[in-house]
Scaffold this motif. Structure first.
Motif, mmCIF file in Angstrom:
data_model
loop_
_atom_site.group_PDB
_atom_site.id
_atom_site.type_symbol
_atom_site.label_atom_id
_atom_site.label_comp_id
_atom_site.label_asym_id
_atom_site.label_seq_id
_atom_site.Cartn_x
_atom_site.Cartn_y
_atom_site.Cartn_z
ATOM 1 N N TYR A 64 0.814 -1.220 0.000
ATOM 2 C CA TYR A 64 0.000 0.000 0.000
ATOM 3 C C TYR A 64 0.845 1.266 0.000
ATOM 4 C CZ TYR A 64 -3.515 -3.383 1.382
ATOM 5 O OH TYR A 64 -4.337 -4.463 1.425
ATOM 6 N N ALA A 65 2.165 1.093 0.085
ATOM 7 C CA ALA A 65 3.018 2.275 0.145
ATOM 8 C C ALA A 65 2.826 3.105 -1.126
ATOM 9 C CB ALA A 65 4.476 1.858 0.285
ATOM 10 N N ILE A 66 2.621 4.380 -0.936
ATOM 11 C CA ILE A 66 2.424 5.274 -2.068
ATOM 12 C C ILE A 66 3.657 6.171 -2.153
ATOM 13 C CG2 ILE A 66 0.988 7.121 -3.019
ATOM 14 C CD1 ILE A 66 -1.287 5.965 -1.179
ATOM 15 N N PRO A 67 4.391 6.122 -3.260
ATOM 16 C CA PRO A 67 5.570 6.987 -3.362
ATOM 17 C C PRO A 67 5.154 8.425 -3.063
ATOM 18 C CG PRO A 67 5.393 5.547 -5.282
ATOM 19 C CD PRO A 67 4.119 5.391 -4.502
ATOM 20 N N GLY A 68 5.956 9.126 -2.284
ATOM 21 C CA GLY A 68 5.625 10.505 -1.931
ATOM 22 C C GLY A 68 4.895 10.584 -0.604
ATOM 23 N N ARG A 69 4.331 9.471 -0.137
ATOM 24 C CA ARG A 69 3.694 9.476 1.175
ATOM 25 C C ARG A 69 4.529 8.698 2.190
ATOM 26 N NH1 ARG A 69 -0.908 12.109 1.113
ATOM 27 N NH2 ARG A 69 -1.593 11.419 3.146
ATOM 28 N N LEU A 70 5.763 8.361 1.823
ATOM 29 C CA LEU A 70 6.715 7.831 2.789
ATOM 30 C C LEU A 70 7.856 8.836 2.845
ATOM 31 C CD1 LEU A 70 6.950 4.096 1.705
ATOM 32 C CD2 LEU A 70 5.831 5.000 3.743
ATOM 33 N N THR B 224 -8.396 16.414 -4.770
ATOM 34 C CA THR B 224 -7.287 16.687 -3.844
ATOM 35 C C THR B 224 -5.969 16.161 -4.408
ATOM 36 O OG1 THR B 224 -7.664 14.620 -2.646
ATOM 37 C CG2 THR B 224 -8.806 16.571 -1.812
ATOM 38 N N SER B 225 -5.850 16.201 -5.736
ATOM 39 C CA SER B 225 -4.629 15.644 -6.347
ATOM 40 C C SER B 225 -3.384 16.414 -5.877
ATOM 41 C CB SER B 225 -4.742 15.651 -7.867
ATOM 42 O OG SER B 225 -4.977 16.974 -8.309
ATOM 43 N N ASP B 226 -3.553 17.669 -5.468
ATOM 44 C CA ASP B 226 -2.405 18.406 -4.906
ATOM 45 C C ASP B 226 -2.329 18.272 -3.387
ATOM 46 O OD1 ASP B 226 -1.561 19.227 -7.369
ATOM 47 O OD2 ASP B 226 -2.746 21.076 -7.329
ATOM 48 N N LEU B 227 -3.143 17.407 -2.830
ATOM 49 C CA LEU B 227 -3.185 17.114 -1.395
ATOM 50 C C LEU B 227 -3.714 18.297 -0.573
ATOM 51 C CD1 LEU B 227 0.071 14.971 -1.068
ATOM 52 C CD2 LEU B 227 -2.297 14.204 -1.422
ATOM 53 N N VAL B 228 -3.998 18.003 0.692
ATOM 54 C CA VAL B 228 -4.797 18.904 1.528
ATOM 55 C C VAL B 228 -3.964 19.375 2.715
ATOM 56 C CG1 VAL B 228 -6.855 18.992 2.999
ATOM 57 C CG2 VAL B 228 -6.907 17.708 0.840
ATOM 58 N N ALA B 248 -1.516 16.501 2.921
ATOM 59 C CA ALA B 248 -0.144 16.822 2.537
ATOM 60 C C ALA B 248 0.756 16.713 3.768
ATOM 61 C CB ALA B 248 -0.079 18.246 1.979
ATOM 62 N N LYS B 249 2.037 16.616 3.536
ATOM 63 C CA LYS B 249 3.011 16.605 4.628
ATOM 64 C C LYS B 249 2.773 17.831 5.529
ATOM 65 C CE LYS B 249 7.271 15.242 3.251
ATOM 66 N NZ LYS B 249 8.665 15.492 2.795
ATOM 67 N N ARG B 281 3.639 13.415 9.137
ATOM 68 C CA ARG B 281 3.809 14.427 10.205
ATOM 69 C C ARG B 281 2.554 15.287 10.320
ATOM 70 N NH1 ARG B 281 7.794 12.831 6.354
ATOM 71 N NH2 ARG B 281 9.727 13.992 6.743
ATOM 72 N N LEU B 282 1.398 14.631 10.420
ATOM 73 C CA LEU B 282 0.153 15.381 10.547
ATOM 74 C C LEU B 282 -0.049 15.838 11.981
ATOM 75 C CD1 LEU B 282 -2.159 13.059 8.391
ATOM 76 C CD2 LEU B 282 -0.645 14.923 7.652
ATOM 77 N N GLN B 283 -0.788 16.908 12.122
ATOM 78 C CA GLN B 283 -1.199 17.363 13.447
ATOM 79 C C GLN B 283 -2.717 17.249 13.530
ATOM 80 O OE1 GLN B 283 0.253 21.287 14.277
ATOM 81 N NE2 GLN B 283 2.342 20.517 14.472
#
Lengths: 351, 351
Positions: A64-70, B224-228, B248-249, B281-283
């Motif tokens: 399930y690892a998504i490149p960019g989310r690790l 949300t392809s550019d993430l949130v 997003a990160k 690293r979400l809050q």
């Protein structure tokens, strides 16, 4: 000594949906032998001495690892299994790195590695401390514990602190930093055996509870009757879920790891007490030590100093060093998930 | 007019483990009639005009509610069901509160209330706005949306923002504040019907997605392809769980409510994607508006001002005002959990 021309390597054979599989058709890793390329200018040839075993590696091989989310690129099928480690330089075409020196690097489950000299960090052990500590208390685990407690949840002497995975590589240092450096009001560990718990108490925890004990929840309720300000969590899953009900108003959770989830992609036990986050105004703060990587040398120096003063316990007892043949590397790594380590789990490759 | 001596009240009959029960032996609420005590010095007698319907009320009657772990004391069996509302002063033994004036107070599902004058807040509607807005956009819901976005997650014009429960009392104001006051880069709503979604887009959302649609997850991934960066969450449960995979990160979650959990104490769908909190690293930041209560008048003035300038939509369309007989108070309240409201759900008590 003639230089090697071939190296054994463990490559990823199949991404595991649940626990990694050691043998058989669906085996997760596969042993191969490959040629070692000739060194180019600026490169060095490393021989693996120690491998670091980290729960995070499980994430790198998840289907399930998504490149960019690790925080690192995932390991793909056919790639050498990635690992941090300590290596001996056996050949060098870089003036900066001498043959014979010991270095830290990110490489993999391989006997030999060709790597750019820029990507290795020379290590100089403190007198009295083995070099393995650069994978443990004086390496990323110690740095992670210090970063999480001082920068993420900003623990103070007013705080009651709980640490899960308290006998693990990060947890045992977090316990010590909380109690002996920050001077937190009460420090409670959670670990997986009574023996580990007694060790965590020896390190300085006011108490450590075995989450496999039948009375664990009642014991934790009793020990946290004044509620918890800081939870340093290496585990997630059910332990986090229950801890949410023990947090004080405005409590902070340092979300350092989720080992409870890593081997159970399909039957993860979810967090059900989430409403506590709202009602009690909790802060759950995810973090990864690499975001504070620049501070590693200063944290290493600080922790070594506290060790010299006799405050911190950094020594053989913080590490489980497993003497391992090359073919048993995956087996040693899997001890992580069965609670087989006390402190940092390190693979020492047999010569 | 002669003053009343008796009042009808809805009291808590049994704490509900799942959805509240309207009728039969295990009914959650029970209708009783009781005497109104004589006023003492400093007290006022209020007649209920409007009742506020809030998901949080479900928490106050949960059998699992632990005193001290709610921001209000729980409602116990035999107590009048607690509610905020707008009341007409019908008798007063306080010089500060005149008979005939309208006030905001925390009371309950009762025709009449005797209360200390110190515990009521006089309300003065803006010209052109009905008094009901003191339970909606200009009351705690508007205050909550403003507090969460500006103080908790500190949204900026650089942020892509998602709001769940976007057609609800808090959500619809959060959408508007994010888009029209903060000027966030992209504002995405999540709501439960296509009709609500079109309304949320009319309020200013760039897009609003119906979580009951078959293509909801794919649609949300696409939008949300550019993430949130910021998720303002009124819902928790599966919507939060999926949103964790879209952050997003360093993304921030304003944990405002958990309505998905409130009626399902035993079969809550847990948060399974918790590892995203660590990796990215979400809050996750829980909050309750009462912690910023002092700022209510200034937020009311600010939002009213934006309405006067034509920026914010505050009007009949932000409210579902249900004309309700006293015996139907619980039935109207339960519309909250079946998605029966657009904007704030308000009970207007029939005379």
């Amino acid at each position: 000594m003639s230089l090697p021309t071939k190296t054994q390597q463990w490559i990823l054979n199949e991404k595991p949906y649940a626990e990694a599989v050691l043998e058989g058709e669906n085996q997760t890793f596969k042993l191969v032998t490959t040629d070692i390329p000739a060194l180019k200018d600026g490169e060095v040839l490393l021989k693996t001495v120690y491998l670091s075993n980290d729960p995070a590696q499980r994430g790198w091989i998840s289907p399930y690892a998504i490149p960019g989310r690790l925080y690192m690129p995932p390991v793909e099928v056919g790639d050498v299994m990635k690992s941090m480690g300590i290596f001996r330089v056996v050949d060098s075409r870089s003036a900066a790195v001498e043959v014979g020196s010991l270095v830290n690097a990110v490489s993999g489950w391989t006997e030999y590695t060709v790597i750019n000299a820029k990507d290795v960090v020379k290590i100089t052990p403190q007198a009295g401390l083995p070099e393995t500590h650069f994978l443990g208390a004086l390496g990323l685990p110690g740095h992670t514990a210090y970063y999480g407690l001082t920068q993420i949840v900003k623990a103070t002497s007013e705080d009651t602190v709980v640490v899960s995975g308290a006998a693990g590589a990060v947890g045992n240092i977090a316990i010590q930093i909380a109690k002996k450096m920050i001077g937190c009001k009460k420090v409670i560990g959670i670990a997986g055996t009574d023996e580990k718990c007694r060790w965590v108490e020896k390190l300085g925890a006011d108490v450590c509870l075995n989450y496999k004990s039948a009375s664990y929840k009642q014991d934790l309720e009793k020990e946290t009757s004044d509620l918890v300000n800081v939870f340093f969590d290496n585990v997630a899953g059910e332990i986090l879920d229950f801890m949410l009900t023990r947090m004080a108003k405005y409590g902070r959770v340092a979300a350092c790891g989720a080992i409870a989830n890593y081997n159970r992609d399909n039957d993860i036990i979810g967090i059900k007490n989430f409403y506590e986050v709202v009602y009690m105004r909790l802060q759950i703060l995810g973090f990864i030590n690499i975001d504070w990587f620049d501070h590693l040398p200063e944290v290493q120096a600080l922790l070594a100093d506290e060790w010299k003063k006799g405050k911190l316990v950094i020594g053989d007892e913080n590490e489980t060093v497993v003497d391992t043949s090359f073919k048993d590397i995956p087996r040693t790594w899997m001890l992580l998930f069965s609670g087989g380590n006390t402190g940092k789990l390190i693979t020492k490759l047999q010569e």
